[in-house]
Motif scaffolding. Structure first.
Motif, PDB file in Angstrom:
ATOM      1  N   ASP A 195       0.796  -1.226   0.000  1.00 48.69           N
ATOM      2  CA  ASP A 195       0.000   0.000   0.000  1.00 48.69           C
ATOM      3  C   ASP A 195       0.827   1.274   0.000  1.00 48.69           C
ATOM      4  OD1 ASP A 195      -2.314  -1.536   0.075  1.00 48.69           O
ATOM      5  OD2 ASP A 195      -2.373  -1.534   2.258  1.00 48.69           O
ATOM      6  N   GLY A 196       2.148   1.176   0.052  1.00 45.78           N
ATOM      7  CA  GLY A 196       2.984   2.368   0.039  1.00 45.78           C
ATOM      8  C   GLY A 196       3.921   2.439   1.219  1.00 45.78           C
ATOM      9  N   VAL A 197       4.292   3.668   1.576  1.00 48.04           N
ATOM     10  CA  VAL A 197       5.329   3.923   2.581  1.00 48.04           C
ATOM     11  C   VAL A 197       4.700   4.540   3.826  1.00 48.04           C
ATOM     12  CG1 VAL A 197       7.461   5.200   3.060  1.00 48.04           C
ATOM     13  CG2 VAL A 197       7.040   4.290   0.770  1.00 48.04           C
ATOM     14  N   SER A 198       5.145   4.065   5.002  1.00 49.09           N
ATOM     15  CA  SER A 198       4.678   4.628   6.267  1.00 49.09           C
ATOM     16  C   SER A 198       5.827   4.568   7.274  1.00 49.09           C
ATOM     17  CB  SER A 198       3.473   3.852   6.802  1.00 49.09           C
ATOM     18  OG  SER A 198       3.822   2.508   7.045  1.00 49.09           O
ATOM     19  N   VAL A 199       5.628   5.239   8.400  1.00 49.96           N
ATOM     20  CA  VAL A 199       6.635   5.253   9.460  1.00 49.96           C
ATOM     21  C   VAL A 199       6.474   4.001  10.297  1.00 49.96           C
ATOM     22  CG1 VAL A 199       7.470   6.482  11.498  1.00 49.96           C
ATOM     23  CG2 VAL A 199       6.655   7.758   9.523  1.00 49.96           C
ATOM     24  N   LEU A 200       7.580   3.365  10.604  1.00 48.34           N
ATOM     25  CA  LEU A 200       7.588   2.164  11.435  1.00 48.34           C
ATOM     26  C   LEU A 200       8.324   2.480  12.724  1.00 48.34           C
ATOM     27  CD1 LEU A 200       7.096  -0.872  11.869  1.00 48.34           C
ATOM     28  CD2 LEU A 200       9.242  -1.289  10.675  1.00 48.34           C
TER      29      LEU A 200
END
Length: 188
Positions: A151-156
């Motif tokens: 679904d894309g890029v996010s902060v982990l």
């Protein structure tokens, strides 16, 4: 799409959501590749332009100078294990310290790329914890670790999954010589 069709394609202008700051006098709205990537939002946009969705399991390392300007250097590591090996990560941190010193990197960003749903897995959090630790006692700071999935890029964030990190003068920071995987990761 073939290589020939890709090479024959012309790009008149970048996508509307291109990264970086824009010069108001530029009618095409071309992003400045030398614009600082100062906060988490900037970092996510920067990474989305490079790795918009996951293709395979790998770890990307991106480097930024002391002014948060991206350096023209990225290290993708394919074939990383599901669970990080602490000793291998420590060796990778030593290699990154040499690269950061050589190229003047003040911060490093990591992007864990894996196919699947956006919900962080326990192994993702273990990677984030291990990667955050790489900046301790080394000549670079580690920005928040990012996760790139279908679904894309996010902060982990290794603990809470949020963007709650502030560093370097109160500004929210985005929490990146060839390296061989065999030198970094001890395979079972």
């Amino acid at each position: 799409m073939t290589l020939t069709s890709v090479l024959a394609t012309t790009l008149d202008r970048p996508p509307a959501d291109a990264i970086g700051s824009r010069d108001a006098s530029d009618p095409a709205g071309v992003a400045d590749p030398h614009a600082p990537v100062r906060d988490v939002r900037d970092l996510v946009r920067h990474v989305e332009a490079i790795v918009p969705v996951a293709v395979r399991r790998q770890l990307w390392t991106l480097f930024f100078d002391d002014d948060d300007v991206p350096l023209p250097l990225m290290v993708p590591l394919e074939g990383i294990p599901e669970v990080p090996d602490t000793s291998a990560l420590d060796h990778y941190g030593d290699a990154l310290a040499a690269v950061a010193t050589e190229f003047g990197a003040g911060t490093v960003a990591f992007v864990l790329e894996r196919v699947g749903a956006a919900t962080p897995r326990p192994s993702d959090r273990r990677w984030a914890e291990g990667l955050h630790a790489l900046g301790r006692g080394r000549p670079f700071e580690v920005r928040p670790v990012l996760l790139c999935v279908d679904d894309g890029v996010s902060v982990l964030d290794p603990i809470s999954g949020t963007e709650a990190r502030v560093a370097r003068g109160g500004v929210p920071q985005a929490s990146s010589s060839p390296v061989r995987l065999v030198d970094i990761v001890r395979l079972p």
